[in-house]
Design an enzyme around this catalytic site. Structure first.
Site, PDB file in Angstrom:
ATOM      1  CB  SER A 126      -0.855  -0.030   1.272  1.00  0.00           C
ATOM      2  OG  SER A 126      -1.419   1.230   1.519  1.00  0.00           O
ATOM      3  CE1 TYR A 150      -3.557  -2.526   5.783  1.00  0.00           C
ATOM      4  CE2 TYR A 150      -3.195  -0.210   5.299  1.00  0.00           C
ATOM      5  CZ  TYR A 150      -3.436  -1.498   4.871  1.00  0.00           C
ATOM      6  OH  TYR A 150      -3.556  -1.750   3.521  1.00  0.00           O
ATOM      7  CE  LYS A 154      -1.339  -4.599   3.613  1.00  0.00           C
ATOM      8  NZ  LYS A 154      -1.611  -5.858   2.950  1.00  0.00           N
ATOM      9  CG  ASN A 180      -6.388   6.421  -2.079  1.00  0.00           C
ATOM     10  OD1 ASN A 180      -5.176   6.577  -2.087  1.00  0.00           O
ATOM     11  ND2 ASN A 180      -7.130   6.731  -1.040  1.00  0.00           N
ATOM     12  CG  LEU A 201     -14.108  10.397  -0.782  1.00  0.00           C
ATOM     13  CD1 LEU A 201     -14.884  11.307   0.162  1.00  0.00           C
ATOM     14  CD2 LEU A 201     -13.085  11.218  -1.577  1.00  0.00           C
ATOM     15  NE  ARG A 292      -9.540   9.839   7.663  1.00  0.00           N
ATOM     16  CZ  ARG A 292      -9.871   8.995   6.687  1.00  0.00           C
ATOM     17  NH1 ARG A 292     -10.970   8.262   6.784  1.00  0.00           N
ATOM     18  NH2 ARG A 292      -9.144   8.907   5.602  1.00  0.00           N
ATOM     19  N   PRO A 293      -7.670  12.821  12.200  1.00  0.00           N
ATOM     20  CG  PRO A 293      -7.968  12.517  14.499  1.00  0.00           C
ATOM     21  CD  PRO A 293      -8.726  12.603  13.204  1.00  0.00           C
ATOM     22  N   GLY A 294      -4.327  11.796  11.674  1.00  0.00           N
ATOM     23  CA  GLY A 294      -3.503  10.831  10.929  1.00  0.00           C
ATOM     24  C   GLY A 294      -3.550  11.019   9.425  1.00  0.00           C
TER      25      GLY A 294
HETATM   26  P1  NAD Z   1     -10.888  -6.815   1.604  1.00  0.00           P
HETATM   27  O1  NAD Z   1     -11.037  -6.773   3.078  1.00  0.00           O
HETATM   28  O2  NAD Z   1     -12.079  -6.559   0.762  1.00  0.00           O
HETATM   29  O3  NAD Z   1     -10.261  -8.208   1.150  1.00  0.00           O
HETATM   30  C1  NAD Z   1      -9.355  -8.927   1.957  1.00  0.00           C
HETATM   31  C2  NAD Z   1      -9.826 -10.358   2.011  1.00  0.00           C
HETATM   32  O4  NAD Z   1      -8.924 -11.127   2.824  1.00  0.00           O
HETATM   33  C3  NAD Z   1     -11.216 -10.524   2.635  1.00  0.00           C
HETATM   34  O5  NAD Z   1     -12.018 -11.302   1.781  1.00  0.00           O
HETATM   35  C4  NAD Z   1     -10.962 -11.219   3.966  1.00  0.00           C
HETATM   36  O6  NAD Z   1     -12.031 -12.072   4.326  1.00  0.00           O
HETATM   37  C5  NAD Z   1      -9.687 -11.977   3.673  1.00  0.00           C
HETATM   38  N1  NAD Z   1      -8.831 -12.259   4.830  1.00  0.00           N
HETATM   39  C6  NAD Z   1      -8.400 -11.402   5.782  1.00  0.00           C
HETATM   40  N2  NAD Z   1      -7.625 -12.045   6.662  1.00  0.00           N
HETATM   41  C7  NAD Z   1      -7.551 -13.332   6.270  1.00  0.00           C
HETATM   42  C8  NAD Z   1      -6.907 -14.478   6.779  1.00  0.00           C
HETATM   43  N3  NAD Z   1      -6.177 -14.423   7.892  1.00  0.00           N
HETATM   44  N4  NAD Z   1      -7.043 -15.642   6.114  1.00  0.00           N
HETATM   45  C9  NAD Z   1      -7.786 -15.715   4.983  1.00  0.00           C
HETATM   46  N5  NAD Z   1      -8.435 -14.670   4.470  1.00  0.00           N
HETATM   47  C10 NAD Z   1      -8.318 -13.480   5.107  1.00  0.00           C
HETATM   48  O7  NAD Z   1      -9.704  -5.798   1.222  1.00  0.00           O
HETATM   49  P2  NAD Z   1      -9.222  -5.322  -0.203  1.00  0.00           P
HETATM   50  O8  NAD Z   1      -9.554  -3.887  -0.316  1.00  0.00           O
HETATM   51  O9  NAD Z   1      -9.633  -6.254  -1.246  1.00  0.00           O
HETATM   52  O10 NAD Z   1      -7.653  -5.401   0.030  1.00  0.00           O
HETATM   53  C11 NAD Z   1      -6.875  -6.511  -0.377  1.00  0.00           C
HETATM   54  C12 NAD Z   1      -5.445  -6.286   0.052  1.00  0.00           C
HETATM   55  O11 NAD Z   1      -4.964  -5.054  -0.503  1.00  0.00           O
HETATM   56  C13 NAD Z   1      -5.271  -6.158   1.577  1.00  0.00           C
HETATM   57  O12 NAD Z   1      -4.073  -6.813   1.932  1.00  0.00           O
HETATM   58  C14 NAD Z   1      -5.148  -4.667   1.784  1.00  0.00           C
HETATM   59  O13 NAD Z   1      -4.404  -4.358   2.929  1.00  0.00           O
HETATM   60  C15 NAD Z   1      -4.444  -4.221   0.522  1.00  0.00           C
HETATM   61  N6  NAD Z   1      -4.699  -2.825   0.172  1.00  0.00           N
HETATM   62  C16 NAD Z   1      -5.988  -2.383   0.028  1.00  0.00           C
HETATM   63  C17 NAD Z   1      -6.218  -1.048  -0.289  1.00  0.00           C
HETATM   64  C18 NAD Z   1      -7.620  -0.525  -0.445  1.00  0.00           C
HETATM   65  O14 NAD Z   1      -7.811   0.681  -0.442  1.00  0.00           O
HETATM   66  N7  NAD Z   1      -8.640  -1.345  -0.591  1.00  0.00           N
HETATM   67  C19 NAD Z   1      -5.147  -0.159  -0.458  1.00  0.00           C
HETATM   68  C20 NAD Z   1      -3.857  -0.653  -0.327  1.00  0.00           C
HETATM   69  C21 NAD Z   1      -3.643  -1.991  -0.012  1.00  0.00           C
HETATM   70  C1  UD1 Z   2      -6.946   5.347   3.902  1.00  0.00           C
HETATM   71  C2  UD1 Z   2      -5.974   4.821   4.919  1.00  0.00           C
HETATM   72  C3  UD1 Z   2      -4.782   4.203   4.197  1.00  0.00           C
HETATM   73  C4  UD1 Z   2      -5.264   3.115   3.228  1.00  0.00           C
HETATM   74  C5  UD1 Z   2      -6.271   3.764   2.276  1.00  0.00           C
HETATM   75  C6  UD1 Z   2      -6.841   2.788   1.296  1.00  0.00           C
HETATM   76  C7  UD1 Z   2      -6.301   6.310   6.837  1.00  0.00           C
HETATM   77  C8  UD1 Z   2      -5.698   7.377   7.685  1.00  0.00           C
HETATM   78  N1  UD1 Z   2      -5.560   5.906   5.791  1.00  0.00           N
HETATM   79  O1  UD1 Z   2      -6.278   6.281   3.138  1.00  0.00           O
HETATM   80  O2  UD1 Z   2      -3.879   3.635   5.103  1.00  0.00           O
HETATM   81  O3  UD1 Z   2      -4.161   2.603   2.516  1.00  0.00           O
HETATM   82  O4  UD1 Z   2      -7.352   4.310   3.039  1.00  0.00           O
HETATM   83  O5  UD1 Z   2      -7.613   1.829   1.952  1.00  0.00           O
HETATM   84  O6  UD1 Z   2      -7.383   5.822   7.103  1.00  0.00           O
HETATM   85  N2  UD1 Z   2     -12.395  11.716   3.358  1.00  0.00           N
HETATM   86  C9  UD1 Z   2     -13.367  12.630   3.722  1.00  0.00           C
HETATM   87  N3  UD1 Z   2     -14.517  12.136   4.275  1.00  0.00           N
HETATM   88  C10 UD1 Z   2     -14.742  10.812   4.469  1.00  0.00           C
HETATM   89  C11 UD1 Z   2     -13.735   9.880   4.077  1.00  0.00           C
HETATM   90  C12 UD1 Z   2     -12.575  10.382   3.535  1.00  0.00           C
HETATM   91  O7  UD1 Z   2     -13.212  13.843   3.572  1.00  0.00           O
HETATM   92  O8  UD1 Z   2     -15.804  10.428   5.003  1.00  0.00           O
HETATM   93  C13 UD1 Z   2     -11.154  12.237   2.726  1.00  0.00           C
HETATM   94  C14 UD1 Z   2      -9.901  11.928   3.515  1.00  0.00           C
HETATM   95  O9  UD1 Z   2      -9.627  12.921   4.455  1.00  0.00           O
HETATM   96  C15 UD1 Z   2      -8.860  11.864   2.374  1.00  0.00           C
HETATM   97  C16 UD1 Z   2      -9.657  11.324   1.188  1.00  0.00           C
HETATM   98  O10 UD1 Z   2     -11.019  11.586   1.488  1.00  0.00           O
HETATM   99  O11 UD1 Z   2      -8.403  13.160   2.059  1.00  0.00           O
HETATM  100  C17 UD1 Z   2      -9.479   9.844   0.963  1.00  0.00           C
HETATM  101  O12 UD1 Z   2      -9.750   9.154   2.177  1.00  0.00           O
HETATM  102  P1  UD1 Z   2      -9.796   7.559   2.263  1.00  0.00           P
HETATM  103  O13 UD1 Z   2     -10.664   7.034   1.197  1.00  0.00           O
HETATM  104  O14 UD1 Z   2     -10.103   7.209   3.675  1.00  0.00           O
HETATM  105  O15 UD1 Z   2      -8.316   7.106   1.881  1.00  0.00           O
HETATM  106  P2  UD1 Z   2      -6.908   7.546   2.530  1.00  0.00           P
HETATM  107  O16 UD1 Z   2      -7.060   8.521   3.614  1.00  0.00           O
HETATM  108  O17 UD1 Z   2      -6.013   7.910   1.407  1.00  0.00           O
END
Ligand code: NAD
Ligand code: UD1
Length: 340
Positions: A126, A150, A154, A180, A201, A292-294
């Protein structure tokens, strides 16, 4: 038939979309998922899209016996490791659960792969590994840091995989740093189905558009960005899915690939809200509230390396991301909790 690919976490948001891309490319696959954050209904939807896995294994990646059984049953050409927990706030509340699930889970998987002699893995990393980036666009050689458990999980997985590649030159490893991911399959049959209040978002916005939530809170309008709202690199989940196919292909010999998967375009929250309204015709009620914090001000990729090493480039723009997310939400108001 080619040897199948194992998708851990394959019923999740990104895994299921990648499954459809594999099926379109006629690449067989098996899904292993413990359904901790996904629904078995995804399998029905995959069937309707002619994208069924050869098998679905309901198991945890930390379960060594279950892993050995699936590696004994199939001869895999490689693994795409999506399985993991991904909620930042939850990781702050339950750090050890995140380290166990994400780091121990990855270690157990790598050990099982080694036992089975399968040494090709594409790992879901990520952009969170860049912490609060010093500048944008972010290149892969930017400094790495973690601002929450988290992100640390990673980074620890990346460290483990980097070290493995350094000392054992028989592995083929791709670290894919997603920015994203948003949007949905164009059929409206697959999409993001968060439990409870969405953190991200796009799913929050589509729920406001449905009337399920009153308004969107925009976290901060005093950032040092053109319109004061946070900027991110949103990419269509189907483009991201294609990135995995490209990575599998690029891993033709032992190597370590580390690439950003993003569009290279920074988009503000305000731009996203405006685009969604224009594309769907549904305005998003919103209010500006405190940061939002962080959160960081801006985060977007330099995607040059992905094009060079994988031949991959995002194709779908913001309009498609909004249109597809909206189709999914309209057709499935409760996500996978109700059937079409
Ligand atoms: P998701 O939660 O929809 O999918 C993850 C899947 O893994 C789920 O189906 C869950 O049931 C399964 N899972 C979790 N822990 C498990 C375990 N211990 N054993 C077997 N299955 C397990 O999330 P996603 O958005 O599809 O994300 C997939 C991967 O990409 C994750 O590793 C996530 O951290 C990474 N990632 C996601 C985003 C995002 O914004 N969605 C961004 C960056 C990285
Ligand atoms: C978040 C995670 C990041 C993760 C990514 C994808 C945090 C601090 N970071 O990132 O680790 O890899 O999701 O899963 O949670 N926003 C609003 N209102 C909302 C929701 C979001 O204004 O209700 C804004 C946020 O402040 C940001 C943007 O929308 O500026 C995107 O937010 P979000 O979708 O949560 O993604 P990230 O913050 O990039």
């Amino acid at each position: 038939m080619q040897d199948p690919i194992l998708l851990t976490g394959g019923t999740g948001f990104i895994g299921a979309h990648t499954a459809t891309a594999l099926a379109s490319a006629k690449l067989p696959f098996v899904i292993l998922d413990n359904l901790s954050n996904s629904s078995a209904k995804v399998l029905d939807r995959l069937a309707r899209l002619n994208a069924s896995p050869l098998a679905f294994v309901n198991a945890d990646v930390r379960d060594a016996q279950a892993l050995d059984a699936v590696f004994a049953r199939f001869k895999f050409s490689g693994v795409i490791h999506f399985a993991g927990l991904k909620a930042v706030g939850e990781s702050v509340a339950q750090p050890l659960r995140y380290f166990d699930n994400n780091v121990n889970g990855t270690l157990q998987l790598l050990q099982a792969m080694q036992r089975a002699g399968v040494k090709k893995i594409v790992f879901s990393s990520s952009a969170t590994v860049y912490g609060d980036p010093a500048s944008v666009p972010i290149r892969e050689d930017a400094a790495l840091s973690a601002t929450n458990p988290y992100g640390r999980s990673k980074l620890l997985c990346e460290d483990m995989l980097r070290e493995l590649a350094r000392v054992d030159n028989s592995w083929k490893i791709a670290l894919l740093r997603y920015f994203n991911p948003v949007g949905a399959h164009e059929s409206g049959l697959l999409g993001e189905s968060p439990h409870g209040v969405p953190n991200n978002l796009m799913p929050f916005m589509t729920q406001v558009a449905m009337g399920q939530r009153e308004h969107l809170q925009i976290f901060g309008n005093d950032y040092d960005t053109p319109d004061g709202t946070g900027m991110r690199d949103y990419l269509h989940v189907m483009d991201l899915a294609q990135g995995h196919l490209a990575a599998l292909q690029a891993l033709d010999a032992p190597k370590l690939l580390t690439v950003n998967l993003g569009t290279g375009q920074g988009v503000s929250v305000k731009q996203m809200v405006d685009t969604f309204a224009r594309v769907t015709g549904v305005p998003i009620a919103h209010r500006f509230v405190a940061r939002r914090p962080g959160d960081i001000a801006q985060c977007w990729a330099d995607p040059t390396l992905a094009q060079q090493l994988l031949g991959w480039k995002a194709q779908l723009g913001l309009d498609r991301m909004c249109a597809d997310a909206w189709r999914w939400q309209s057709m499935n108001p409760q996500g996978f909790d109700t059937s079409l």
